[in-house]
Write a protein that holds these residues in place. Structure first.
Motif, PDB file in Angstrom:
ATOM      1  N   MET A   1     -40.001  -6.553  23.972  1.00  0.00           N
ATOM      2  CA  MET A   1     -38.543  -6.216  25.077  1.00  0.00           C
ATOM      3  C   MET A   1     -37.218  -6.382  24.357  1.00  0.00           C
ATOM      4  O   MET A   1     -37.481  -6.584  23.362  1.00  0.00           O
ATOM      5  N   PRO A   2     -36.412  -4.799  24.948  1.00  0.00           N
ATOM      6  CA  PRO A   2     -35.840  -4.872  24.497  1.00  0.00           C
ATOM      7  C   PRO A   2     -34.266  -5.927  24.317  1.00  0.00           C
ATOM      8  O   PRO A   2     -34.405  -6.106  25.012  1.00  0.00           O
ATOM      9  N   VAL A   3     -33.443  -5.217  23.378  1.00  0.00           N
ATOM     10  CA  VAL A   3     -32.684  -6.289  22.852  1.00  0.00           C
ATOM     11  C   VAL A   3     -31.667  -6.951  24.100  1.00  0.00           C
ATOM     12  O   VAL A   3     -31.613  -7.730  24.192  1.00  0.00           O
ATOM     13  N   ARG A   4     -31.522  -5.625  25.267  1.00  0.00           N
ATOM     14  CA  ARG A   4     -30.051  -4.722  25.800  1.00  0.00           C
ATOM     15  C   ARG A   4     -31.178  -5.915  27.195  1.00  0.00           C
ATOM     16  O   ARG A   4     -30.328  -6.503  27.374  1.00  0.00           O
ATOM     17  N   ARG A   5     -31.930  -5.432  27.271  1.00  0.00           N
ATOM     18  CA  ARG A   5     -32.526  -6.471  28.642  1.00  0.00           C
ATOM     19  C   ARG A   5     -32.525  -7.776  28.447  1.00  0.00           C
ATOM     20  O   ARG A   5     -32.318  -9.046  28.741  1.00  0.00           O
ATOM     21  N   LYS A   6     -32.963  -8.926  26.639  1.00  0.00           N
ATOM     22  CA  LYS A   6     -32.957  -9.916  26.447  1.00  0.00           C
ATOM     23  C   LYS A   6     -31.528 -10.262  26.900  1.00  0.00           C
ATOM     24  O   LYS A   6     -31.378 -11.642  27.047  1.00  0.00           O
ATOM     25  N   TRP A   7     -30.612  -9.631  26.448  1.00  0.00           N
ATOM     26  CA  TRP A   7     -28.744  -9.837  26.423  1.00  0.00           C
ATOM     27  C   TRP A   7     -28.670 -10.379  27.941  1.00  0.00           C
ATOM     28  O   TRP A   7     -27.870 -11.155  28.329  1.00  0.00           O
ATOM     29  N   TRP A   8     -28.713  -9.239  28.553  1.00  0.00           N
ATOM     30  CA  TRP A   8     -28.457  -9.568  30.008  1.00  0.00           C
ATOM     31  C   TRP A   8     -29.034 -10.839  30.555  1.00  0.00           C
ATOM     32  O   TRP A   8     -28.417 -11.642  31.103  1.00  0.00           O
ATOM     33  N   MET A   9     -30.446 -11.407  30.496  1.00  0.00           N
ATOM     34  CA  MET A   9     -31.265 -11.874  30.953  1.00  0.00           C
ATOM     35  C   MET A   9     -30.694 -13.571  30.446  1.00  0.00           C
ATOM     36  O   MET A   9     -29.743 -14.990  31.191  1.00  0.00           O
ATOM     37  N   GLY A  10     -30.362 -13.544  29.453  1.00  0.00           N
ATOM     38  CA  GLY A  10     -29.085 -15.280  28.637  1.00  0.00           C
ATOM     39  C   GLY A  10     -27.829 -14.713  29.008  1.00  0.00           C
ATOM     40  O   GLY A  10     -27.838 -16.283  29.524  1.00  0.00           O
ATOM     41  N   GLY A  11     -26.869 -13.641  29.388  1.00  0.00           N
ATOM     42  CA  GLY A  11     -26.114 -13.757  30.029  1.00  0.00           C
ATOM     43  C   GLY A  11     -26.410 -14.455  31.172  1.00  0.00           C
ATOM     44  O   GLY A  11     -25.432 -15.592  32.243  1.00  0.00           O
ATOM     45  N   GLY A  12     -27.049 -13.948  32.016  1.00  0.00           N
ATOM     46  CA  GLY A  12     -27.557 -14.301  33.502  1.00  0.00           C
ATOM     47  C   GLY A  12     -27.609 -15.324  33.818  1.00  0.00           C
ATOM     48  O   GLY A  12     -27.626 -16.271  34.767  1.00  0.00           O
ATOM     49  N   ALA A  13     -28.090 -16.140  32.504  1.00  0.00           N
ATOM     50  CA  ALA A  13     -29.046 -17.727  32.921  1.00  0.00           C
ATOM     51  C   ALA A  13     -27.748 -18.079  32.569  1.00  0.00           C
ATOM     52  O   ALA A  13     -27.634 -19.965  32.694  1.00  0.00           O
ATOM     53  N   LEU A  14     -27.097 -18.201  31.776  1.00  0.00           N
ATOM     54  CA  LEU A  14     -25.732 -19.100  31.016  1.00  0.00           C
ATOM     55  C   LEU A  14     -24.483 -18.532  32.070  1.00  0.00           C
ATOM     56  O   LEU A  14     -24.191 -19.982  32.792  1.00  0.00           O
ATOM     57  N   LEU A  16     -25.291 -18.256  35.473  1.00  0.00           N
ATOM     58  CA  LEU A  16     -26.109 -19.477  36.531  1.00  0.00           C
ATOM     59  C   LEU A  16     -25.807 -21.055  35.962  1.00  0.00           C
ATOM     60  O   LEU A  16     -25.549 -21.542  36.717  1.00  0.00           O
ATOM     61  N   LEU A  17     -25.637 -21.559  34.690  1.00  0.00           N
ATOM     62  CA  LEU A  17     -25.768 -22.757  34.044  1.00  0.00           C
ATOM     63  C   LEU A  17     -23.685 -23.068  34.225  1.00  0.00           C
ATOM     64  O   LEU A  17     -24.185 -24.544  34.643  1.00  0.00           O
ATOM     65  N   VAL A  18     -23.374 -22.271  34.527  1.00  0.00           N
ATOM     66  CA  VAL A  18     -21.791 -22.624  34.192  1.00  0.00           C
ATOM     67  C   VAL A  18     -22.009 -22.633  36.439  1.00  0.00           C
ATOM     68  O   VAL A  18     -21.352 -23.802  36.000  1.00  0.00           O
ATOM     69  N   LEU A  19     -22.263 -21.717  36.758  1.00  0.00           N
ATOM     70  CA  LEU A  19     -22.361 -21.635  38.040  1.00  0.00           C
ATOM     71  C   LEU A  19     -22.336 -23.413  38.739  1.00  0.00           C
ATOM     72  O   LEU A  19     -21.812 -23.732  39.975  1.00  0.00           O
ATOM     73  N   LEU A  20     -23.675 -23.427  38.414  1.00  0.00           N
ATOM     74  CA  LEU A  20     -23.667 -24.929  38.715  1.00  0.00           C
ATOM     75  C   LEU A  20     -23.527 -26.633  37.896  1.00  0.00           C
ATOM     76  O   LEU A  20     -23.020 -27.522  38.701  1.00  0.00           O
ATOM     77  N   GLY A  21     -22.802 -25.670  37.458  1.00  0.00           N
ATOM     78  CA  GLY A  21     -21.771 -27.285  36.328  1.00  0.00           C
ATOM     79  C   GLY A  21     -20.610 -27.271  37.700  1.00  0.00           C
ATOM     80  O   GLY A  21     -20.482 -28.261  37.886  1.00  0.00           O
ATOM     81  N   LEU A  22     -20.089 -25.882  37.798  1.00  0.00           N
ATOM     82  CA  LEU A  22     -18.676 -26.048  38.247  1.00  0.00           C
ATOM     83  C   LEU A  22     -19.722 -26.849  39.588  1.00  0.00           C
ATOM     84  O   LEU A  22     -18.420 -27.640  40.701  1.00  0.00           O
ATOM     85  N   LEU A  23     -20.734 -26.505  40.251  1.00  0.00           N
ATOM     86  CA  LEU A  23     -20.514 -26.238  41.972  1.00  0.00           C
ATOM     87  C   LEU A  23     -21.418 -28.655  41.777  1.00  0.00           C
ATOM     88  O   LEU A  23     -20.974 -29.352  42.655  1.00  0.00           O
TER      89      LEU A  23
END
Length: 107
Positions: A1-14, A16-23
């Motif tokens: 898996m390319p590094v760029r794609r891993k970065w986007w997936m990690g950023g998206g997961a982070l 999502l976690l922040v939004l769930l925490g705010l909720l």
């Protein structure tokens, strides 16, 4: 898996976690506002429809700013209006002659 794609997936997961925490942090406030908005909407809609005798479509114009998520449903066979905030809260107000519109007890 390319590094760029891993970065986007990690950023998206982070994100999502922040939004769930705010909720979760604001859940009490969100839930209370939904309950209040549905109760107010039910009384408002019932009074408009069964006290004033107006068409249900015109009752939506009476809602206060910030009540866009409150949906009003006419229940003509029960002479009642149900107001709901989808997935969060719902209340019903019924017309009682001599008393006006009264909210059903909370279950």
């Amino acid at each position: 898996m390319p590094v760029r794609r891993k970065w986007w997936m990690g950023g998206g997961a982070l994100l999502l976690l922040v939004l769930l925490g705010l909720l979760a942090w604001q859940w009490t406030t969100i839930s209370a506002r939904a309950r209040l908005g549905s109760a107010y909407g039910a009384r408002l809609g019932c009074s408009c429809r069964y006290v004033e005798g107006r068409a249900m479509g015109s009752c939506n114009d009476d809602k206060e700013p910030g009540m866009a998520m409150v949906r009003l449903t006419d229940l003509p066979e029960e002479r009642a209006v149900q107001a709901s905030v989808p997935l969060l809260a719902s209340r019903t107000a019924r017309f009682k002659p001599g008393w006006g519109c009264l909210l059903d007890p909370v279950e």
